[in-house]
Design a protein around this motif. Structure first.
Motif, PDB file in Angstrom:
ATOM      1  N   ARG A  87     -13.144  42.786  56.045  1.00 46.59           N
ATOM      2  CA  ARG A  87     -12.105  43.807  55.882  1.00 46.59           C
ATOM      3  C   ARG A  87     -11.812  43.994  54.393  1.00 46.59           C
ATOM      4  O   ARG A  87     -11.587  43.018  53.679  1.00 46.59           O
ATOM      5  CB  ARG A  87     -10.851  43.354  56.626  1.00 46.59           C
ATOM      6  CG  ARG A  87      -9.696  44.326  56.525  1.00 46.59           C
ATOM      7  CD  ARG A  87      -8.587  43.921  57.466  1.00 46.59           C
ATOM      8  NE  ARG A  87      -7.422  44.779  57.295  1.00 46.59           N
ATOM      9  CZ  ARG A  87      -6.451  44.890  58.189  1.00 46.59           C
ATOM     10  NH1 ARG A  87      -6.486  44.171  59.298  1.00 46.59           N
ATOM     11  NH2 ARG A  87      -5.425  45.686  57.969  1.00 46.59           N
ATOM     12  N   LEU A 116      -8.166  52.410  59.370  1.00 47.52           N
ATOM     13  CA  LEU A 116      -9.182  51.357  59.211  1.00 47.52           C
ATOM     14  C   LEU A 116     -10.552  51.869  59.664  1.00 47.52           C
ATOM     15  O   LEU A 116     -11.575  51.648  59.010  1.00 47.52           O
ATOM     16  CB  LEU A 116      -8.802  50.121  60.027  1.00 47.52           C
ATOM     17  CG  LEU A 116      -7.638  49.274  59.502  1.00 47.52           C
ATOM     18  CD1 LEU A 116      -7.297  48.182  60.516  1.00 47.52           C
ATOM     19  CD2 LEU A 116      -7.964  48.654  58.142  1.00 47.52           C
ATOM     20  N   ALA A 166     -13.006  48.170  63.387  1.00 54.35           N
ATOM     21  CA  ALA A 166     -11.597  48.296  62.998  1.00 54.35           C
ATOM     22  C   ALA A 166     -10.691  47.479  63.923  1.00 54.35           C
ATOM     23  O   ALA A 166      -9.744  46.820  63.479  1.00 54.35           O
ATOM     24  CB  ALA A 166     -11.193  49.770  63.003  1.00 54.35           C
ATOM     25  N   TRP A 220     -10.876  43.912  62.992  1.00 56.41           N
ATOM     26  CA  TRP A 220     -10.078  43.624  61.803  1.00 56.41           C
ATOM     27  C   TRP A 220      -8.590  43.514  62.150  1.00 56.41           C
ATOM     28  O   TRP A 220      -7.869  42.692  61.602  1.00 56.41           O
ATOM     29  CB  TRP A 220     -10.233  44.753  60.770  1.00 56.41           C
ATOM     30  CG  TRP A 220     -11.545  44.770  60.055  1.00 56.41           C
ATOM     31  CD1 TRP A 220     -12.484  43.774  59.999  1.00 56.41           C
ATOM     32  CD2 TRP A 220     -12.068  45.859  59.275  1.00 56.41           C
ATOM     33  NE1 TRP A 220     -13.549  44.175  59.231  1.00 56.41           N
ATOM     34  CE2 TRP A 220     -13.330  45.440  58.769  1.00 56.41           C
ATOM     35  CE3 TRP A 220     -11.603  47.143  58.956  1.00 56.41           C
ATOM     36  CZ2 TRP A 220     -14.119  46.273  57.966  1.00 56.41           C
ATOM     37  CZ3 TRP A 220     -12.379  47.955  58.163  1.00 56.41           C
ATOM     38  CH2 TRP A 220     -13.633  47.525  57.670  1.00 56.41           C
ATOM     39  N   THR A 227      -5.821  46.743  52.579  1.00 55.32           N
ATOM     40  CA  THR A 227      -5.750  47.541  53.816  1.00 55.32           C
ATOM     41  C   THR A 227      -4.690  47.013  54.779  1.00 55.32           C
ATOM     42  O   THR A 227      -4.679  47.390  55.950  1.00 55.32           O
ATOM     43  CB  THR A 227      -7.117  47.537  54.538  1.00 55.32           C
ATOM     44  OG1 THR A 227      -7.495  46.163  54.792  1.00 55.32           O
ATOM     45  CG2 THR A 227      -8.201  48.190  53.701  1.00 55.32           C
TER      46      THR A 227
END
Lengths: 224, 210
Positions: free
Chosen positions: B179, B191, B66, B69, B183
């Motif tokens: 990803r 995430l 996460a 990302w 989002t």
């Protein structure tokens, strides 16, 4: 030359059965088997390569019928006797014949966290001289075998023996399992990730251009 | 060597044949014997089990993914030297001493296996699941990864190449999945919640936002 554990590419297996939300340990005894193995390993009477080799040396029919943690337990019992930590009589009766002189090395509950956090790195030199730069075409040893100890431990899978690939990454110099598993010292060598074309391994790949990589030591390889 | 209490029909001298045939009893016998000899502390066993049941697991890897990302600098550092980056987060340790993160792209999907045993990045993903250690996965992931992925419900576009990483040394691989779309507004925790264990092994994809 390969042993039963060397499974890459073998035919005849059914579907993989994913279970997305299973427990960490399916059975309480699985957890105990892992913990006993780790705690016994902390006595320092063998290294990871020796233990892997002990699992690989299980009788092939045992290897195939044993579940994962049964293999661990069997190899642990074999290793404990091979290293003289317990004797066969003690295994047979389940009764200790006195306290072990190794008891001073017992892993305490308080030491578990630090021991697991410390790990056992195999890197010996990050800047090892690697004569073959990334991109070099290399061919693997044929047949896959331990060239120091006949029938000994090696990490070159049989399905990659005698194949040509290309060096994708260099990882510095790492402990050589072929030596370390047999009490012949760490003998560190440059370690590489080598990438192979699936067509070169299987003839007919699932899709042209798919690739397989493996992490291979210098002495497993020769430049093309 | 006598082993008439055991169900083997062969003659060999592996000491493990001296243990009781039932595996739960086998563990108990070893644990009792080693405890009597002063070699293991049952409380240490409990601490090891607690570590892998409750402290170290896929949530560590999900946090790393996460952040990669969300933070381009973090991702760049992670791809350059994952061991150093995850060590700073406290995710260094046994079976994760040398970490390499491999990034999925529309052109290349990465998938991890250990054909020789069960090598897996413990500090990031915990103890490997049964399927990862299965004979079928170990045998087939390198030869027919697309069929294996289909068994996980994953079908890749034809233009996507697969690269299967066979963990034959002490390098441990973590897949950085792409990803998911939609989002953009999510915070780090949201995430993290989308990252599945299998997406970090390469046998799955992250969840899509609700």
């Amino acid at each position: 030359m390969s042993r039963i554990h060397d499974m890459g590419g073998r035919l005849g297996y059914g579907p993989v059965q994913p279970q997305p939300s299973e427990a960490v340990f399916e059975q309480p005894w699985h957890a105990r088997a892992l913990a006993v193995t780790l705690a016994a390993g902390a006595l320092g009477q063998w290294n990871l390569d020796m233990m892997r080799h002990a699992r690989e040396c299980l009788w092939p029919a045992d290897y195939m019928r044993f579940g994962y943690y049964e293999k661990w337990l069997a190899a642990l019992a074999d290793m404990l006797v091979a290293q003289g930590v317990v004797c066969a009589q003690e295994l047979r009766t389940g009764q200790a014949m006195g306290e072990s002189p190794l008891a001073t090395r017992r892993l305490s509950a308080a030491a578990v966290g630090p021991a697991l956090a410390r790990g056992a790195p195999s890197l010996r030199s990050a800047k090892a001289a690697s004569p073959w730069p990334v991109g070099t075409r290399v061919r693997t040893l044929l047949p896959a075998r331990n060239t120091r100890v006949a029938g000994g431990h090696t990490r070159l899978p049989a399905y990659l023996a005698g194949k040509t690939g290309r060096i994708l990454m260099q990882h510095g110099s790492h402990v050589l399992p072929d030596s370390h598993a047999h009490g012949q010292g760490e003998a560190p060598e440059p370690l590489y990730t080598v990438v192979f074309d699936a067509a070169d391994l299987w003839g007919q790949p699932e899709r042209a251009g798919d690739e397989i990589t493996a992490d291979l030591w210098h002495s497993y390889l020769a430049p093309e | 060597m006598p082993h008439d209490h055991h169900d083997h029909d062969h003659d060999h001298d592996h000491p493990h044949a001296l243990l009781p045939p039932d595996p739960a009893l086998r563990v108990k016998a070893l644990e009792t014997l080693l405890s009597q000899k002063g070699l293991i502390d049952p409380a240490a066993l409990d601490a090891i089990i607690d570590t892998y049941e409750n402290k170290i697991g896929p949530k560590n890897g999900a946090h790393v993914v996460a952040r990669a990302w969300a933070e381009p600098d973090f991702k760049q550092a992670l791809l350059a030297d994952a061991t150093a980056v995850v060590a700073e987060l406290g995710f260094y340790g046994r079976q994760g001493e040398h970490i390499v993160v491999v990034e999925n792209t529309p052109q290349c999907h990465n998938m991890v296996v250990c054909t020789l045993c069960s090598c897996y990045p413990w500090p990031l993903l915990g103890i490997p699941p049964a399927w990862y250690k299965s004979d079928a996965y170990r045998a087939r992931a390198v030869r027919e990864p697309r069929k294996v992925l289909a068994e996980f419900g994953l079908k890749l576009p034809e233009e996507t190449r697969i690269r299967v990483w066979d963990s034959t040394a002490e390098i441990r691989y973590l897949v950085l999945p792409m990803r998911p779309a939609g989002t953009e507004g999510l915070d780090l925790q949201a995430l993290t919640d989308l990252v599945t264990r299998d997406s970090m092994v390469g046998t799955g994809l992250p969840q899509s936002p609700a």
